[in-house]
Design a protein around this motif. Structure first.
Motif, short mmCIF file in Angstrom:
data_model
loop_
_atom_site.label_atom_id
_atom_site.label_comp_id
_atom_site.label_asym_id
_atom_site.label_seq_id
_atom_site.Cartn_x
_atom_site.Cartn_y
_atom_site.Cartn_z
N ALA A 49 23.22 7.05 -15.23
CA ALA A 49 24.06 6.22 -16.04
C ALA A 49 25.40 5.89 -15.28
O ALA A 49 25.71 4.70 -15.49
N LEU A 50 25.85 6.71 -14.31
CA LEU A 50 26.71 6.27 -13.22
C LEU A 50 26.33 5.42 -12.35
O LEU A 50 27.22 4.34 -12.33
N ALA A 51 25.55 5.35 -12.01
CA ALA A 51 24.98 4.24 -10.81
C ALA A 51 24.70 2.88 -11.65
O ALA A 51 24.90 1.89 -11.35
N GLU A 52 24.33 3.13 -12.95
CA GLU A 52 24.16 1.89 -13.72
C GLU A 52 25.51 1.09 -14.26
O GLU A 52 25.76 0.03 -14.10
N LYS A 53 26.49 1.84 -14.44
CA LYS A 53 27.87 1.46 -14.53
C LYS A 53 28.48 0.99 -13.33
O LYS A 53 29.20 -0.38 -13.33
N ILE A 54 28.12 1.05 -11.96
CA ILE A 54 28.51 0.54 -11.01
C ILE A 54 27.59 -0.65 -10.85
O ILE A 54 28.47 -1.72 -10.42
N PRO A 56 21.47 7.41 -2.02
CA PRO A 56 20.39 6.51 -2.01
C PRO A 56 20.32 5.59 -3.30
O PRO A 56 20.33 4.22 -3.07
N HIS A 57 20.63 6.42 -4.40
CA HIS A 57 20.58 5.27 -5.69
C HIS A 57 21.53 4.56 -5.83
O HIS A 57 21.41 3.59 -6.58
N VAL A 58 22.69 5.18 -5.49
CA VAL A 58 24.17 4.24 -5.66
C VAL A 58 23.90 2.93 -4.61
O VAL A 58 24.35 1.87 -5.31
N ARG A 59 23.67 3.28 -3.44
CA ARG A 59 23.26 2.25 -2.55
C ARG A 59 22.22 1.24 -3.06
O ARG A 59 22.52 0.06 -3.14
N ALA A 60 21.43 1.66 -3.72
CA ALA A 60 20.31 0.80 -4.24
C ALA A 60 20.68 -0.05 -5.25
O ALA A 60 20.50 -1.11 -5.50
N ALA A 61 21.74 0.70 -6.08
CA ALA A 61 22.10 -0.13 -7.27
C ALA A 61 23.07 -1.35 -6.89
O ALA A 61 23.09 -2.28 -7.58
N ILE A 62 23.88 -0.96 -5.73
CA ILE A 62 24.77 -2.27 -5.28
C ILE A 62 23.73 -3.12 -4.71
O ILE A 62 24.12 -4.26 -5.06
N VAL A 63 22.70 -2.76 -4.05
CA VAL A 63 21.86 -3.94 -3.27
C VAL A 63 21.30 -4.82 -4.22
O VAL A 63 20.78 -5.97 -4.17
#
Length: 415
Positions: A342-347, A378-385
């Protein structure tokens, strides 16, 4: 006038000055240009900051450790007092004492008295609270003036990172800047290039800024609640089967800025009441041990280190032998990513908002520039990309890009 750029972060702090017309980060702790945003108050001694503060606490020296100081900005806590030795000190004064040491060290390293500062700030200190944002900036301004800065101004942290990135460019770009720090995630869409670098007014180049109060400490907290706190009784049943152990103690123990609340004696008495009604008192005994021995900050540091390991490894273990022989928490990247999805999705959603506010599509972005420690997840980076799938990814200085950019801005504003 001698100006500097100050990046006071939730996890780390840097301060830069101009050297021969170029930004240079001052050595604030030994040979290190980054200093953890932590302060340790020992009885009848000057406070220690940074790694020295963490070492004093972990070595068992008597005193009080405080970390993630920036988290209280924009909240009602800023004017509350906390016990420090025999005195009660407001949180704004704690921040002032920390930043005073940073300023003295930077002046000693540079051989100059610093009297002007460009302070970094997130796009939003507090989500959906413009008045809280204004109060947070006002506190930092007041503290800076009290420390001897005659001239104080602010710049968004992602814009500062963009100015650092711009130094490397040979041609014009439209860049998405993603700064995932310890307490907030901030984004800017900026036109950059060697012909724009010297312009005095860059406001037209900044198409949009956005931010959300999600950062590394939030990932730490979710990881702790998912993998460590259940070993201490989190979500364990009470004798009345329809009830669980009160969750507040575990949330405070998983949050850097709230851990000290548990050390007031009253909390231990309350937890002992919980133990009497617990269906698994042996788990609550572990919680009592952590709180009585004031090991909360050490445990949080171990969780943070485990999170960093999971950036590269698929699994790691957090040894808890000090709590109970043979006890350990096994953590996997897959579980961490589920617990923090959910945090990565918010980003990701906030970047989409930033692109919309800029009035550009994903295909218009020439590059995405990453800075901040949590961009290594990795999953934060993937969310950005995912938001700009065709844009090349450029790695910035994880901990230094914002400070360098703020120094560039200080050179422009104050000479």
């Amino acid at each position: 006038m001698t100006a500097c750029g100050l990046d006071f972060g939730t996890s780390n702090t840097t301060l830069g000055v101009a050297v021969d017309g170029r930004p240079e980060l001052a050595r604030l702790e030994g040979d290190e240009s980054t200093v953890p945003s932590a302060i340790f108050f020992a009885p009848q001694a000057a406070p220690k900051i940074g790694r020295a503060a963490m070492s004093a606490y972990l070595d068992g020296e008597p005193g009080r450790l405080m970390r993630s100081l920036k988290s209280v900005l924009g909240t009602s806590l800023i004017d509350e007092a906390t016990q420090v030795g025999r005195e009660r000190v407001k949180f704004r004064e704690v921040i002032a004492r920390y930043l005073a040491v940073v300023k003295r060290r930077a002046e000693a390293a540079s051989g100059q008295e610093l009297d002007a500062v460009v302070h970094g700030r997130p796009v939003h200190f507090v989500d959906g609270d413009p008045e809280g944002d204004a109060r947070a900036e006002a506190v930092l301004r007041d503290v800076a003036h009290a420390l001897g800065y005659r001239h104080v101004s602010f710049q968004y942290e992602p814009v500062a990172a963009a100015l650092d990135y711009e130094r490397t460019l040979a041609s014009e770009e439209l860049a998405l800047i993603a700064d995932i720090g310890g307490g907030t995630s901030d984004f800017s869409v900026v036109r950059l290039g060697p012909d724009r670098h010297a312009r005095e007014d860059r406001s037209a180049d900044i198409l949009a800024n956005e931010g959300v109060r999600v950062g590394g400490v939030d990932f730490d907290r979710r990881l702790s609640l998912g993998a460590v706190m259940p070993l201490l009784g989190y979500r364990s049943p009470m004798k009345r089967r329809e009830l669980e152990a009160p969750s507040s103690y575990f949330h405070e123990l998983s949050t850097w800025s709230e851990i000290n609340r548990l050390y007031d004696g009253r909390s231990v008495r309350q937890i002992r009441e919980v133990r009497r009604e617990s269906a698994h008192p042996e788990l609550i005994d572990r919680l009592i041990r952590v709180v009585e021995d004031e090991r909360g900050h050490g445990l949080a540091a171990e969780v943070e280190a485990a999170k960093i390991r999971l950036s590269d490894d698929s699994e790691t273990a957090l040894a808890l032998n000090w709590l109970e022989p043979g006890l350990s928490a096994v953590m996997t990247r897959a579980r961490m990513e589920r617990d923090t999805a959910a945090l990565a999705e918010k980003i990701e959603n906030r970047i989409i908002r930033c692109l919309a506010a800029a009035g550009v599509g994903a295909d218009a972005i020439d590059a995405v520039f990453l800075t901040g420690g949590s961009t290594r997840l990795p999953h934060v980076r993937a969310a950005i990309v995912r938001t700009v799938p065709d844009a090349p990814v450029v790695e910035g200085d994880i901990f230094g890009a914002v400070g360098s950019g703020l120094t560039i801005e200080a050179m422009r504003r104050y000479g």
